[in-house]
Scaffold this active site. Sequence first.
Site, short mmCIF file in Angstrom:
data_model
loop_
_atom_site.label_atom_id
_atom_site.label_comp_id
_atom_site.label_asym_id
_atom_site.label_seq_id
_atom_site.Cartn_x
_atom_site.Cartn_y
_atom_site.Cartn_z
N ARG A 96 -73.45 -113.08 50.76
CA ARG A 96 -72.87 -112.23 51.80
C ARG A 96 -71.52 -111.66 51.37
O ARG A 96 -70.74 -112.33 50.70
CB ARG A 96 -72.68 -113.03 53.09
CG ARG A 96 -73.84 -113.91 53.43
CD ARG A 96 -73.56 -114.80 54.64
NE ARG A 96 -73.39 -114.04 55.87
CZ ARG A 96 -73.08 -114.60 57.04
NH1 ARG A 96 -72.88 -115.91 57.12
NH2 ARG A 96 -72.95 -113.85 58.10
N HIS A 466 -75.30 -99.87 65.93
CA HIS A 466 -74.18 -99.12 65.36
C HIS A 466 -73.56 -98.18 66.38
O HIS A 466 -72.35 -98.17 66.60
CB HIS A 466 -74.68 -98.34 64.14
CG HIS A 466 -73.61 -97.52 63.48
ND1 HIS A 466 -73.39 -96.20 63.80
CD2 HIS A 466 -72.68 -97.84 62.56
CE1 HIS A 466 -72.38 -95.75 63.08
NE2 HIS A 466 -71.94 -96.72 62.32
N ARG A 572 -40.77 -77.10 82.79
CA ARG A 572 -40.64 -75.85 82.03
C ARG A 572 -40.72 -74.67 82.99
O ARG A 572 -41.82 -74.28 83.40
CB ARG A 572 -41.76 -75.77 80.99
CG ARG A 572 -41.57 -76.77 79.85
CD ARG A 572 -42.85 -77.19 79.21
NE ARG A 572 -43.60 -78.10 80.08
CZ ARG A 572 -44.52 -78.96 79.67
NH1 ARG A 572 -44.84 -79.03 78.39
NH2 ARG A 572 -45.15 -79.74 80.54
N ARG A 628 -35.58 -77.35 82.93
CA ARG A 628 -35.16 -76.56 81.77
C ARG A 628 -35.11 -75.09 82.15
O ARG A 628 -36.08 -74.53 82.67
CB ARG A 628 -36.13 -76.76 80.61
CG ARG A 628 -35.70 -75.96 79.39
CD ARG A 628 -36.60 -76.22 78.22
NE ARG A 628 -37.89 -75.58 78.38
CZ ARG A 628 -38.88 -75.70 77.50
NH1 ARG A 628 -38.73 -76.47 76.45
NH2 ARG A 628 -40.02 -75.09 77.70
N GLU A 756 -32.54 -79.57 69.72
CA GLU A 756 -33.78 -79.17 69.06
C GLU A 756 -33.53 -78.30 67.84
O GLU A 756 -34.45 -77.68 67.31
CB GLU A 756 -34.74 -78.51 70.05
CG GLU A 756 -34.11 -77.43 70.91
CD GLU A 756 -35.06 -76.90 71.98
OE1 GLU A 756 -36.27 -77.15 71.90
OE2 GLU A 756 -34.57 -76.24 72.90
N GLY A 777 -35.77 -82.31 72.05
CA GLY A 777 -36.97 -81.47 72.08
C GLY A 777 -37.60 -81.56 70.71
O GLY A 777 -37.34 -80.75 69.83
N THR A 778 -38.42 -82.58 70.53
CA THR A 778 -38.85 -82.91 69.16
C THR A 778 -39.88 -81.93 68.61
O THR A 778 -40.07 -81.90 67.40
CB THR A 778 -39.38 -84.35 69.09
OG1 THR A 778 -40.30 -84.54 70.15
CG2 THR A 778 -38.25 -85.34 69.18
N ASN A 779 -40.54 -81.13 69.46
CA ASN A 779 -41.45 -80.13 68.89
C ASN A 779 -40.65 -79.11 68.10
O ASN A 779 -40.91 -78.85 66.94
CB ASN A 779 -42.23 -79.40 69.99
CG ASN A 779 -43.13 -80.33 70.77
OD1 ASN A 779 -43.38 -81.45 70.34
ND2 ASN A 779 -43.60 -79.88 71.92
N ASP A 780 -39.63 -78.54 68.78
CA ASP A 780 -38.81 -77.55 68.09
C ASP A 780 -37.96 -78.18 67.01
O ASP A 780 -37.76 -77.60 65.95
CB ASP A 780 -37.91 -76.80 69.09
CG ASP A 780 -38.59 -75.53 69.58
OD1 ASP A 780 -39.07 -74.77 68.72
OD2 ASP A 780 -38.64 -75.30 70.80
N CYS A 842 -38.33 -85.33 75.14
CA CYS A 842 -39.30 -84.64 75.97
C CYS A 842 -40.35 -83.89 75.17
O CYS A 842 -41.16 -83.17 75.71
CB CYS A 842 -38.61 -83.68 76.93
SG CYS A 842 -37.77 -82.35 76.06
P1 ADP Z 1 -73.01 -108.15 57.84
O1 ADP Z 1 -71.59 -108.32 57.43
O2 ADP Z 1 -73.58 -106.84 57.52
O3 ADP Z 1 -73.22 -108.60 59.26
P2 ADP Z 1 -73.99 -110.73 57.05
O4 ADP Z 1 -73.54 -111.34 55.79
O5 ADP Z 1 -73.32 -111.23 58.27
O6 ADP Z 1 -73.85 -109.16 56.92
O7 ADP Z 1 -75.54 -110.98 57.12
C1 ADP Z 1 -76.50 -110.14 57.68
C2 ADP Z 1 -77.39 -110.92 58.61
O8 ADP Z 1 -78.01 -112.01 57.95
C3 ADP Z 1 -76.64 -111.51 59.77
O9 ADP Z 1 -77.41 -111.38 60.93
C4 ADP Z 1 -76.50 -112.95 59.41
O10 ADP Z 1 -76.41 -113.77 60.54
C5 ADP Z 1 -77.75 -113.22 58.61
N1 ADP Z 1 -77.51 -114.29 57.66
C6 ADP Z 1 -76.57 -114.30 56.70
N2 ADP Z 1 -76.59 -115.47 56.02
C7 ADP Z 1 -77.57 -116.22 56.56
C8 ADP Z 1 -78.06 -117.53 56.31
N3 ADP Z 1 -77.52 -118.29 55.37
N4 ADP Z 1 -79.07 -117.97 57.06
C9 ADP Z 1 -79.61 -117.19 58.03
N5 ADP Z 1 -79.19 -115.95 58.32
C10 ADP Z 1 -78.18 -115.46 57.60
MG MG Z 2 -72.54 -110.25 60.01
MG MG Z 3 -38.07 -76.07 72.55
#
Ligand code: ADP
Ligand code: MG
Ligand code: MG
Length: 888
Positions: A96, A466, A572, A628, A756, A777-780, A842
Amino acid sequence: MTNWVYTFGGGKADGTARDRDRLGGKGANLAEMARLGLPVPPGFTIATDACRHFYANGRTLPDNLQREVQEALGALERLTGKTFGDGDDPLLVSVRSGSRESMPGMLDTVLNLGLNDKSVEALARASGNPAFAYDSYRRFIQMYASVVLGLDHSLFEEIIDRVKEESGATRDGDLKVDHWRGVIDGYKIAIAEELDEQFPQDPGEQLWGAIQAVLKSWMNPRAVTFRTLHNIPEGWGTAVTVQSMVFGNMGEGSATGVAFTRDPATGEDNLYGEFLPNAQGEDVVAGIRTPHPLTKPQAHGSDLVPMEDAMPVTFQELKEFARRLENHFRELQDIEFTVQAGKLWLLQTRDGKRSARAAIRIAVAMAEKGLISKAEALRRIDPASLEQLLHPTISPDVERIVIGRGLAASPGAATGEIVFTSEEAEQLRASGRKSILVRPETSPEDIHGMHAAEGILTTHGGTTSHAAVVARGMGKPCISGAGAIRINTEKRVMLTGGRTLTAGEVITIDGTRGEVLLGALPMVQPELSGDFATLMDWADDIRRMKVRANAETPEDALTARGFGAEGIGLCRTERMFNDEERLRAMRSFILADNNQARDEALTAMQAMQKADFLELFEIMRGLPVTIRLFDPPLHEFLPRPGRETEQTAQALGIDPERIRQRAEDLHEVNPMLGNRGVRLAICYPEFIEMQARAIFQAVMEAGEKTGEKVVPEIMVPLVAYERELKFIKDRIDIVAVAVMEEWGAKLDYLVGTMIELPRAAIRADKIAESSEFFSFGTNDLTQSTFGISRDDSGLYLNEYLRKGVIDRDPFITIDVDGVGEFIHMAAERGQKTRPDITLGICGEHGGDPASIAFCETVGLHYVSCSPYRVPVARLAAAQATLAERAEQ
Ligand code: ADP
Ligand code: MG
Ligand code: MG
């Protein structure tokens, strides 16, 4: 102690949570959890020093590393009772990545390492679960091939899809041992064809391949971009953690998941998260299967069984561990866990990302519980994040046409045109339009689009996907996993609830409820009570500087007061001439060709200005109001050539030629450096006398009406010579005397100037002789210090930022070394002449937390900013006070 390798497991560890620089956040916290006696699969972490060595030495590993890893691996075998390689009970590991700051999904990880054609059989026998063993093996080959051998994973998806089709299975879970064997054979053949070599069977070779791949992932383009965006130095490097595997894919009693110790969207004190039965870590984020919720309330409206019901005993245990971790780290924790045949394992913990609302609720709750101090609670909130809370949500009593639903992934509401790509979102943004980014799922490549869009809607992924995580961080509304919506990116349409919507059509998303709504909907102001108010109270108790607002309309003044402004720092007055009637009066003044016409125009304007000021004074009720005097060049108020000129001439009953003539007289090559501010006042003293009279009359009337004494602060802009100010102040004083005589009452007022221009800063001691306050007047001041025009500088300043010539845009954050030095000098010189001089700021910078921190170090008395920034400034000022105290 060894040099490069730090072990953890069995209740012991070489490192602690404080070693994140060396062990990365992941490695350091695994060590800490092991020390706390929590169930962490044992392993070891190769320190970030090795990564630095790797890159400093032409991508080679340090000499002793091999030996140290061998030793640590031996210790791991003894601790787990398994052997790495071909034994009866094979030790499998994950490899990891982990940097000091979390870089989610940017670096690589390999799971199930140590499997080969022989050990997979041993694993099948030892576990009594061949399907599991072969599933793990094919996962390993797939991950290794993509991470270490650099093959595209679509290659493998095709193979799985083919086997599923042939066997009639719909889900991965339906595949049996023989199917997996077929998949594995297919994988191996594909790899041999692509690379002209066999998949490595030697676990040692696999391990070193994976370690180097993780080190190399530090420099992959995704990671490099992420670091640039988040200011993470390349020199930090990544650690590599090698950890014995635990398996969530051993059948229905096994699972993997993610848990937050509190709800990261609302901050509610309840375990929150998702899990997937019979799965491995990567599956939860990948969005292939929809994860189940952890708790019942979270499952509301879904038919997926929550962990609370599916595994009640393990769930209780998880809850307990979560509480322990949170109390230990005194922070919201984001935890990865795996359940292997009923036994709970913790695989990661880190401070959890959260919405602004949740951040406040959590900080306040923790301070009230005594887990952290109030000062710490204040320090934890990013002041800039408050602004998102002040923005509107959908009005409660409007009709909502719900056209789709998904998970409430990030709170708040947003309206915009549908776009299906990040590029489109950026294009719309560039042309000043608002968009909602609609995607199957987002990836790190979409960050730019997410920044550009008002909100994000995805059809896949859970509340820890994500899109959800990033949106919460950005404070943008997000709905994820809206599975019923179909997107056709090519045709640029989405199908939902029987409707077809095309790119460009307007929708609203409600990220608090997870609803997709048709059209644009009216929004309402949020209520700033509860935890928000508590936090603001704490900030007010601590901060030294006052916070005022820049406001000229009654609406702005009311908003500002509602947000806690302690006065107006900048009104203003030229903005009070925007409406048609006022503009006409202003134009007749500019165009007057005799005294009578000029006096009539002034009388009309005086009545209007008096009414405006009266309203402001009534709203501010005795709080200071800085007004002003007129600032911009006069020609800005003339009509444009052509039709507008004709119409104005007609309305004023004059010859259009007169307007053209006047425009020519007033034309300036460089208006920013032109006849404006005090220069204008000296050319047309009757104009500022009119303004002064309007102010004083309003003061008298407001005093009578509200019974509260108004002390206006009259501010002269763009002063450079001390005698400019003296000239104007004398005129204002004469008007004051006249008004006092008319009313038979006394007036209190201050006359001061903006600082300013560099000359004003340098001559501040002299200017202070007739100036009772300074407002920076920090813009100017920034424009005139650098000699650049703010309106035109965007292009090259962005280039400067990109090329690292500057770190910050000086129009956003005060340039401390240059502009800041002028402020410092002027404050000091002003105070020498007049020890009780009031000092404020300001410009736009008055609402920027970093600039506010600077203002504290100079000892300014107040900052003034736009109304919506007032809470931001209140908190930033409190943080600035705390920081100054820590300095002393
Ligand atoms: P990221 O930083 O992308 O989350 P990780 O290193 O945490 O990557 O791992 C990705 C996934 O794999 C995670 O869900 C983590 O819990 C799982 N994982 C990592 N190492 C193990 C392990 N030794 N046993 C089971 N699952 C693992
Ligand atoms: Mg992780
Ligand atoms: Mg001004």
